[in-house]
Design a protein around this motif. Structure first.
Motif, PDB file in Angstrom:
ATOM      1  N   LEU A   1      33.751  25.836  67.440  1.00 27.00           N
ATOM      2  CA  LEU A   1      33.378  26.984  68.261  1.00 27.00           C
ATOM      3  C   LEU A   1      32.980  28.100  67.316  1.00 27.00           C
ATOM      4  N   GLY A   2      31.684  28.350  67.224  1.00 28.33           N
ATOM      5  CA  GLY A   2      31.194  29.333  66.272  1.00 28.33           C
ATOM      6  C   GLY A   2      31.496  28.868  64.864  1.00 28.33           C
ATOM      7  N   ASN A   3      32.221  29.692  64.120  1.00 30.60           N
ATOM      8  CA  ASN A   3      32.584  29.355  62.744  1.00 30.60           C
ATOM      9  C   ASN A   3      34.008  28.805  62.633  1.00 30.60           C
ATOM     10  N   ILE A   4      34.530  28.335  63.757  1.00 32.86           N
ATOM     11  CA  ILE A   4      35.897  27.814  63.782  1.00 32.86           C
ATOM     12  C   ILE A   4      35.865  26.309  64.025  1.00 32.86           C
ATOM     13  N   SER A   5      36.464  25.528  63.115  1.00 30.79           N
ATOM     14  CA  SER A   5      36.539  24.069  63.263  1.00 30.79           C
ATOM     15  C   SER A   5      37.968  23.676  63.577  1.00 30.79           C
ATOM     16  N   SER A   6      38.122  22.744  64.519  1.00 35.86           N
ATOM     17  CA  SER A   6      39.465  22.300  64.899  1.00 35.86           C
ATOM     18  C   SER A   6      39.616  20.805  64.655  1.00 35.86           C
ATOM     19  N   VAL A   7      40.810  20.403  64.221  1.00 33.35           N
ATOM     20  CA  VAL A   7      41.054  18.980  63.968  1.00 33.35           C
ATOM     21  C   VAL A   7      41.169  18.247  65.295  1.00 33.35           C
ATOM     22  N   GLN A   8      40.897  16.942  65.261  1.00 36.89           N
ATOM     23  CA  GLN A   8      41.051  16.138  66.458  1.00 36.89           C
ATOM     24  C   GLN A   8      42.535  15.925  66.740  1.00 36.89           C
ATOM     25  N   LYS A   9      42.878  15.932  68.033  1.00 33.96           N
ATOM     26  CA  LYS A   9      44.284  15.816  68.435  1.00 33.96           C
ATOM     27  C   LYS A   9      44.399  14.944  69.675  1.00 33.96           C
ATOM     28  N   VAL A  10      45.613  14.426  69.879  1.00 34.88           N
ATOM     29  CA  VAL A  10      45.950  13.737  71.119  1.00 34.88           C
ATOM     30  C   VAL A  10      47.235  14.352  71.660  1.00 34.88           C
ATOM     31  N   PHE A  11      47.446  14.177  72.964  1.00 37.06           N
ATOM     32  CA  PHE A  11      48.661  14.689  73.606  1.00 37.06           C
ATOM     33  C   PHE A  11      49.542  13.517  73.999  1.00 37.06           C
ATOM     34  N   ARG A  12      50.786  13.562  73.553  1.00 37.50           N
ATOM     35  CA  ARG A  12      51.749  12.525  73.898  1.00 37.50           C
ATOM     36  C   ARG A  12      53.099  13.172  74.180  1.00 37.50           C
ATOM     37  N   GLY A  13      53.672  12.822  75.311  1.00 36.50           N
ATOM     38  CA  GLY A  13      54.996  13.350  75.644  1.00 36.50           C
ATOM     39  C   GLY A  13      55.052  14.856  75.668  1.00 36.50           C
ATOM     40  N   GLY A  14      53.966  15.484  76.071  1.00 39.84           N
ATOM     41  CA  GLY A  14      53.926  16.938  76.162  1.00 39.84           C
ATOM     42  C   GLY A  14      53.736  17.643  74.836  1.00 39.84           C
ATOM     43  N   LYS A  15      53.472  16.879  73.767  1.00 42.10           N
ATOM     44  CA  LYS A  15      53.254  17.481  72.460  1.00 42.10           C
ATOM     45  C   LYS A  15      51.886  17.093  71.918  1.00 42.10           C
ATOM     46  N   GLU A  16      51.425  17.880  70.960  1.00 42.36           N
ATOM     47  CA  GLU A  16      50.092  17.713  70.392  1.00 42.36           C
ATOM     48  C   GLU A  16      50.219  17.098  68.998  1.00 42.36           C
ATOM     49  N   TYR A  17      49.449  16.022  68.759  1.00 42.66           N
ATOM     50  CA  TYR A  17      49.496  15.336  67.467  1.00 42.66           C
ATOM     51  C   TYR A  17      48.098  15.264  66.871  1.00 42.66           C
ATOM     52  N   ALA A  18      48.004  15.604  65.587  1.00 46.71           N
ATOM     53  CA  ALA A  18      46.722  15.522  64.893  1.00 46.71           C
ATOM     54  C   ALA A  18      46.363  14.057  64.670  1.00 46.71           C
ATOM     55  N   THR A  19      45.073  13.761  64.632  1.00 46.91           N
ATOM     56  CA  THR A  19      44.631  12.380  64.466  1.00 46.91           C
ATOM     57  C   THR A  19      43.449  12.297  63.509  1.00 46.91           C
ATOM     58  N   ARG A  20      43.253  11.105  62.990  1.00 46.85           N
ATOM     59  CA  ARG A  20      41.973  10.713  62.404  1.00 46.85           C
ATOM     60  C   ARG A  20      41.455   9.621  63.314  1.00 46.85           C
ATOM     61  N   SER A  21      40.297   9.825  63.916  1.00 51.67           N
ATOM     62  CA  SER A  21      39.801   8.895  64.921  1.00 51.67           C
ATOM     63  C   SER A  21      39.491   7.532  64.313  1.00 51.67           C
ATOM     64  N   ARG A  22      39.539   6.507  65.148  1.00 51.97           N
ATOM     65  CA  ARG A  22      39.247   5.154  64.674  1.00 51.97           C
ATOM     66  C   ARG A  22      37.822   5.055  64.145  1.00 51.97           C
ATOM     67  N   GLU A  23      36.909   5.841  64.734  1.00 53.24           N
ATOM     68  CA  GLU A  23      35.527   5.814  64.264  1.00 53.24           C
ATOM     69  C   GLU A  23      35.410   6.389  62.855  1.00 53.24           C
ATOM     70  N   SER A  24      36.099   7.510  62.619  1.00 55.39           N
ATOM     71  CA  SER A  24      36.086   8.118  61.289  1.00 55.39           C
ATOM     72  C   SER A  24      36.737   7.200  60.263  1.00 55.39           C
ATOM     73  N   LEU A  25      37.853   6.591  60.644  1.00 53.10           N
ATOM     74  CA  LEU A  25      38.580   5.689  59.751  1.00 53.10           C
ATOM     75  C   LEU A  25      37.741   4.449  59.444  1.00 53.10           C
ATOM     76  N   LYS A  26      37.101   3.917  60.461  1.00 52.57           N
ATOM     77  CA  LYS A  26      36.268   2.730  60.274  1.00 52.57           C
ATOM     78  C   LYS A  26      35.094   3.022  59.350  1.00 52.57           C
ATOM     79  N   ASN A  27      34.467   4.189  59.532  1.00 52.24           N
ATOM     80  CA  ASN A  27      33.346   4.556  58.671  1.00 52.24           C
ATOM     81  C   ASN A  27      33.784   4.674  57.216  1.00 52.24           C
ATOM     82  N   ALA A  28      34.950   5.303  56.994  1.00 55.94           N
ATOM     83  CA  ALA A  28      35.460   5.465  55.635  1.00 55.94           C
ATOM     84  C   ALA A  28      35.743   4.113  54.991  1.00 55.94           C
ATOM     85  N   ILE A  29      36.328   3.192  55.754  1.00 60.68           N
ATOM     86  CA  ILE A  29      36.647   1.867  55.225  1.00 60.68           C
ATOM     87  C   ILE A  29      35.372   1.077  54.955  1.00 60.68           C
ATOM     88  N   CYS A  30      34.370   1.189  55.832  1.00 61.64           N
ATOM     89  CA  CYS A  30      33.094   0.490  55.619  1.00 61.64           C
ATOM     90  C   CYS A  30      32.394   1.002  54.359  1.00 61.64           C
TER      91      CYS A  30
END
Length: 292
Positions: free
Chosen positions: A22-51
């Motif tokens: 949003l503008g000049n602000i970047s946010s990490v990808q997250k998921v919500f589990r059990g009412g809490k927020e957890y940072a993630t590295r997406s499977r697509e990003s991980l797969k690209n890095a491994i490839c």
């Protein structure tokens, strides 16, 4: 039962990748589990890095048919081109679809996300431009291109799984093509090597994402065997679910670096080997599989 897959579940200390800005602000990808927020590295990003790190994209060729896509034809297919091992959809002339022969989950943090904002600017570059053009950075900030920006930062223990379909590696049914066993073996080992030594580049920073705990091996089931068994509470690895599945013929490895608080219990209950030994044994099993 005959082994048909190779499955690994890994705990690694790694950064998250970024989602929407949003503008000049970047946010990490997250998921919500059990009412809490957890940072993630997406499977697509991980797969690209491994490839990239495994060398699978060294022979990548692309073409445009409305959208950019991987080049696919009778000569360039999953049997002859490692870049296509991760799957493709080609819509040029005739539509061909081939699913990936290896699958990843998102890498999800073991602890809830706490926002850590980083603030930066390009002051040095703007000052350099100002001096060259007789401007003042304070009075002519816009003309100098001065741009402050900020982004969320997260580096934390994350869990992800990788499963390789050993019966699909090197095969492309769209063209009736199949690589020989030596090539198939090299491809699987290249993926294993990438996981063992995984390194990520995030916003220009180098990130060591090698495993601190890993469990798995060859499997008769084409699924993430340990995905539901490996979990961390606080900094303690939950032992019992892993112990039950290890009895089915799998093994594990631990890097004793203090990241997991119950390392002594892990050693006592799970009998882990070193990372080097684990991956060497795994490579040996893969070579034996493809020599049969």
């Amino acid at each position: 039962m005959k082994n048909k897959a190779l499955t690994l579940t890994v705990i690694a200390n790694m950064t998250s990748n970024y989602g929407e800005s949003l503008g000049n602000i970047s946010s990490v990808q997250k998921v919500f589990r059990g009412g809490k927020e957890y940072a993630t590295r997406s499977r697509e990003s991980l797969k690209n890095a491994i490839c990239v790190q495994s060398g699978f994209y060294d022979d990548l060729q692309t073409s445009i048919d409305g959208a950019m896509q991987k080049l696919v034809n009778e000569d360039v297919n999953a049997a002859t081109c490692r870049a296509l091992e991760g799957g493709y959809m080609s819509t040029k002339d005739v539509t061909y679809i081939r699913n990936s022969s290896f699958y990843l989950t998102d890498a999800v943090a073991t602890e809830p996300f706490i926002n850590d904002a980083r603030f930066h600017n390009n002051l040095y570059l703007a000052t350099n431009y100002a001096m060259a053009h007789g401007l003042n950075v304070q009075n002519n900030a816009k003309d100098c291109g001065l741009m402050p920006y900020q982004y969320e930062y997260d580096k934390s223990s994350k869990i992800y799984s990788l499963t390789i379909d050993l019966e699909k590696i090197g095969k492309d049914e769209n063209f009736g093509a199949e690589a020989d066993n030596a090539e198939k073996c090299e491809r699987v080992i290249a993926l294993i090597d990438a996981v063992e030594n995984l390194s990520l580049v995030v916003k220009g920073n180098l990130d060591n994402a090698e495993p601190i705990f890993v469990v798995g091996g060859l499997s008769p089931r084409k699924t993430h065997i340990f995905e539901n068994a490996v979990s961390v509470s606080g900094k303690r690895l939950i032992i019992e679910p892993i112990k039950e599945k290890l009895a089915q013929g799998y093994s594990c490895a631990l890097m004793r670096n203090g990241e997991l608080s119950n390392e002594d219990e892990i050693v006592r209950e799970l009998n882990p080997v070193s990372m080097t030994e684990f991956f060497e044994n795994l490579r040996g099993q893969v070579k034996e599989y493809f020599s049969e």
